[in-house]
Design a protein around this motif. Structure first.
Motif, PDB file in Angstrom:
ATOM      1  N   ALA A  46       0.824  -1.210   0.000  1.00  0.00           N
ATOM      2  CA  ALA A  46       0.000   0.000   0.000  1.00  0.00           C
ATOM      3  C   ALA A  46       0.860   1.264   0.000  1.00  0.00           C
ATOM      4  N   LEU A  47       2.005   1.195   0.688  1.00  0.00           N
ATOM      5  CA  LEU A  47       2.882   2.364   0.788  1.00  0.00           C
ATOM      6  C   LEU A  47       3.961   2.404  -0.290  1.00  0.00           C
ATOM      7  N   THR A  75      -2.976   5.068   5.430  1.00  0.00           N
ATOM      8  CA  THR A  75      -3.151   3.650   5.122  1.00  0.00           C
ATOM      9  C   THR A  75      -3.843   2.917   6.264  1.00  0.00           C
TER      10      THR A  75
END
Length: 146
Positions: A46-47, A75
């Protein structure tokens, strides 16, 4: 073990307080990640970082930049202050204005806009004094009549 910032700089000259802060932030990241049911790999995806970066942040070996912390908070769907050590989070909350202090009713906004249109300092002072006097009168309990 020598703590490093996200750029990989050696922080051996930095006091232990820094390492304590990095460890506290890492612990908060881990706690919120687990609460969300997210793996280190999923968070890394996600990052757009490696899972090793997540491990390093969570262990306090590396302190994520403010940019990264903002992305981590987003997130994990928590406010940034939730990732800060308790004493910093409390300080930030104490200094932040309350949300209801920032929200204005339409009539309040209209009054502010009208006040800003007043160009005379004397008239502005009179308006402020009048509003203050009215507020004081309405906040005092009325004496009972017998």
């Amino acid at each position: 073990m020598v703590a490093r910032i996200a750029t990989g700089a050696d922080l051996s000259c930095v006091d232990n307080d820094w390492h304590a802060q990095a460890t506290a932030i890492g612990s908060k990241i881990r706690t919120h990640r687990r609460a969300k049911g997210m793996t280190q790999a999923a968070m890394a995806d996600a990052l757009k970082v490696s899972f090793q970066s997540i491990q390093a942040w969570e262990s306090g070996q590396v302190l994520a930049s403010i940019h990264r912390l903002t992305g981590i908070a987003k997130t994990l769907e928590v406010p940034l202050s939730a990732l800060l050590p308790d004493e910093l989070a409390k300080s930030a909350k104490a200094k932040a204005p309350r949300q209801n202090e920032l929200l204005l009713k339409p009539v309040e906004l209209k009054m502010i806009k009208s006040y800003r249109q007043i160009t005379s300092n004397k008239s502005r002072t009179l308006a402020r004094n009048m509003i203050s006097a009215l507020a004081e009168n309405t906040s005092k309990p009325k004496p009972e009549r017998s």
